[in-house]
Write an enzyme that holds these catalytic residues in place. Structure first.
Site, PDB file in Angstrom:
ATOM      1  N   ASP A  99     -66.667  -5.217  16.791  1.00 36.75           N
ATOM      2  CA  ASP A  99     -65.131  -5.866  16.226  1.00 36.75           C
ATOM      3  C   ASP A  99     -64.958  -7.040  17.397  1.00 36.75           C
ATOM      4  OD1 ASP A  99     -62.565  -6.794  14.241  1.00 36.75           O
ATOM      5  OD2 ASP A  99     -61.830  -5.429  15.096  1.00 36.75           O
TER       6      ASP A  99
ATOM      7  N   HIS B  67     -58.555   0.650   9.376  1.00 37.88           N
ATOM      8  CA  HIS B  67     -59.125  -0.121   7.839  1.00 37.88           C
ATOM      9  C   HIS B  67     -60.204   0.286   7.107  1.00 37.88           C
ATOM     10  CE1 HIS B  67     -59.242  -4.208   6.046  1.00 37.88           C
ATOM     11  NE2 HIS B  67     -60.046  -4.571   7.364  1.00 37.88           N
TER      12      HIS B  67
ATOM     13  N   ARG C 193     -50.935  -4.899   4.209  1.00 37.15           N
ATOM     14  CA  ARG C 193     -51.468  -5.436   5.353  1.00 37.15           C
ATOM     15  C   ARG C 193     -50.338  -5.423   6.699  1.00 37.15           C
ATOM     16  NH1 ARG C 193     -56.162  -9.533   6.883  1.00 37.15           N
ATOM     17  NH2 ARG C 193     -57.057  -7.346   6.877  1.00 37.15           N
TER      18      ARG C 193
ATOM     19  N   CYS D  43     -66.566  -6.139  11.104  1.00 38.90           N
ATOM     20  CA  CYS D  43     -65.695  -6.643  10.077  1.00 38.90           C
ATOM     21  C   CYS D  43     -65.956  -8.109   9.547  1.00 38.90           C
ATOM     22  CB  CYS D  43     -65.041  -5.635  10.612  1.00 38.90           C
ATOM     23  SG  CYS D  43     -64.101  -6.120  11.198  1.00 38.90           S
TER      24      CYS D  43
ATOM     25  N   GLN E 101     -62.067  -2.042   4.964  1.00 38.82           N
ATOM     26  CA  GLN E 101     -63.811  -2.024   5.086  1.00 38.82           C
ATOM     27  C   GLN E 101     -64.511  -1.147   5.889  1.00 38.82           C
ATOM     28  OE1 GLN E 101     -63.871  -5.468   6.243  1.00 38.82           O
ATOM     29  NE2 GLN E 101     -65.981  -4.810   6.345  1.00 38.82           N
TER      30      GLN E 101
ATOM     31  N   ARG F  15     -66.564  -6.210   0.177  1.00 39.06           N
ATOM     32  CA  ARG F  15     -65.430  -5.369   0.058  1.00 39.06           C
ATOM     33  C   ARG F  15     -65.235  -5.359  -1.293  1.00 39.06           C
ATOM     34  NH1 ARG F  15     -62.177  -6.880   4.730  1.00 39.06           N
ATOM     35  NH2 ARG F  15     -60.394  -5.930   3.719  1.00 39.06           N
TER      36      ARG F  15
HETATM   37  N1   CP Z   1     -62.489  -8.075   7.179  1.00 40.54           N
HETATM   38  C1   CP Z   1     -61.386  -8.309   7.167  1.00 40.54           C
HETATM   39  O1   CP Z   1     -60.194  -7.264   6.428  1.00 40.54           O
HETATM   40  O2   CP Z   1     -61.045  -9.494   7.296  1.00 40.54           O
HETATM   41  P1   CP Z   1     -59.558 -10.381   6.821  1.00 40.54           P
HETATM   42  O3   CP Z   1     -59.006 -10.750   8.335  1.00 40.54           O
HETATM   43  O4   CP Z   1     -60.317 -11.932   6.727  1.00 40.54           O
HETATM   44  O5   CP Z   1     -58.941  -9.871   6.071  1.00 40.54           O
HETATM   45  N1  NVA Z   2     -59.768  -5.273  14.382  1.00 38.34           N
HETATM   46  C1  NVA Z   2     -59.040  -6.310  13.813  1.00 38.34           C
HETATM   47  C2  NVA Z   2     -59.678  -6.340  12.019  1.00 38.34           C
HETATM   48  C3  NVA Z   2     -59.158  -7.589  11.403  1.00 38.34           C
HETATM   49  C4  NVA Z   2     -60.388  -6.922  10.464  1.00 38.34           C
HETATM   50  C5  NVA Z   2     -57.401  -6.691  13.552  1.00 38.34           C
HETATM   51  O1  NVA Z   2     -56.592  -5.966  13.969  1.00 38.34           O
HETATM   52  O2  NVA Z   2     -57.183  -8.066  14.028  1.00 38.34           O
END
Ligand code: CP
Ligand code: NVA
Length: 303
Positions: free
Chosen positions: A219, A129, A102, A259, A132, A287
């Site tokens: 989101d 993502h 990530r 998400c 997700q 997930r």
């Molecule tokens: N939706 C998602 O990826 O959540 P986290 O940021 O908690 O991993």
């Molecule tokens: N768009 C959000 C998604 C979090 C899971 C971010 O990137 O922070």
């Protein structure tokens, strides 16, 4: 399929086959049928951003598959002190059987795959993502029994979620309508992918997008890394909230997906969130199952 870097790299058949395996693994988990398909394997999980769901679902998922997961915060890795990703990839490939990362730049994920010799899984970048959206498609398919022909409406920031949703929906025969304010549209590469597809609509009018939707998705207005823009974004996204009025434009009984984490009172109201809590937490649970399917596809020894 060697990696999961972005959904654009996957065929429709590969996506559906991940969803089928995810359903099977969910069934087995619920019925206490062990599935140690990754016994003896190790997954490294590099995090340059916070996470609740991704971290915990990958870690427990790997455990349930008989393997182990290592949490590698970039604050503690030498990558955080400037060791090049090319070297990190080549070193970690000699210890691990797969890496979930990530981070901010999509290029970093692509570089890990280019220089390493083990499967790389994108656990969120600024661009996309994919994990997700696989869980989202799984949840929607569980609810409606099929994906083809369903309409998903996305309201809000044209961000990493939007980019992956557009590709995931179009590749599985769904319609997707996106409502974003000007200046907050999805990535140009994704718009180029969707261009001309009759199942795709981009508008700045949330009510137009929501008309007849089977699934309403939103989101956060300020993603990780955009904290400094938060106030400006709250102003820019006024009118792009998933609330009772917007839900009236969707089909009666339409699902709501997010998400998470959700910011009640901003992109979604408390009322809509709580009315759809079962769907939202099923989505979060999925997930786990969807990512286990991805790991098995990428990391299991050939049978
Ligand atoms: N939706 C998602 O990826 O959540 P986290 O940021 O908690 O991993
Ligand atoms: N768009 C959000 C998604 C979090 C899971 C971010 O990137 O922070």
């Amino acid at each position: 399929m060697k990696h999961l870097l972005k959904l654009m790299d996957l065929t429709s058949e590969e996506i559906v086959s991940i969803l089928d395996l995810a359903d099977q693994l969910k069934y087995e988990k619920k019925n206490n049928i062990a599935h140690p398909l990754l016994a003896g394997k190790s997954l490294g999980m590099i995090f340059q951003k916070s996470s609740t769901r991704t971290r915990v679902s990958f870690e427990t998922g790997m455990y349930q598959l008989g393997g182990q997961a290592l949490f590698l915060s970039s604050r503690d890795l030498q990558i955080g002190r400037g060791e090049p990703v090319q070297d990190t990839a080549r070193v970690l490939s000699r210890y691990l059987d797969g890496i979930m990362i990530r981070t901010f730049a999509q290029q970093e994920v692509e570089d890990l795959a280019k220089y390493g010799s083990i499967p790389i899984i994108n656990g969120l970048t600024d661009f996309c993502h994919p994990c997700q959206v696989l869980a989202d498609l799984m949840t929607i398919r569980e609810h409606y029994a099929a994906l083809e022909g369903l309409k998903l409406t996305y309201i809000g920031d044209g961000n990493n979620m939007t980019n992956s949703l557009i590709v995931g929906c179009l590749k599985t025969g769904m319609q997707i309508a996106v409502a974003c304010p000007e200046g907050y549209r999805p990535d140009p590469a994704v718009l180029a992918f969707a261009e001309g597809n009759p199942n795709f609509l981009l508008t700045d009018d949330p009510m137009e997008a929501a008309a007849n939707a089977d699934v309403v998705y939103t989101d956060t207005w300020a993603s990780m890394g955009q904290e400094a823009e938060k106030e400006a974004r709250i102003k820019a996204f006024a009118g792009y909230q998933v609330n009772d009025k917007l839900m009236e434009a969707a089909k009666p009984g339409a699902m709501v997906q997010h998400c998470l984490p959700a910011y009640r009172g901003q992109e979604i109201t408390e009322e809509v969130f709580e009315a759809h809590a079962d769907e939202l937490f099923e989505e979060a649970e999925n997930r786990l199952h969807a990512q286990k399917a991805v790991m098995v596809k990428l990391m299991a020894d050939p049978q």
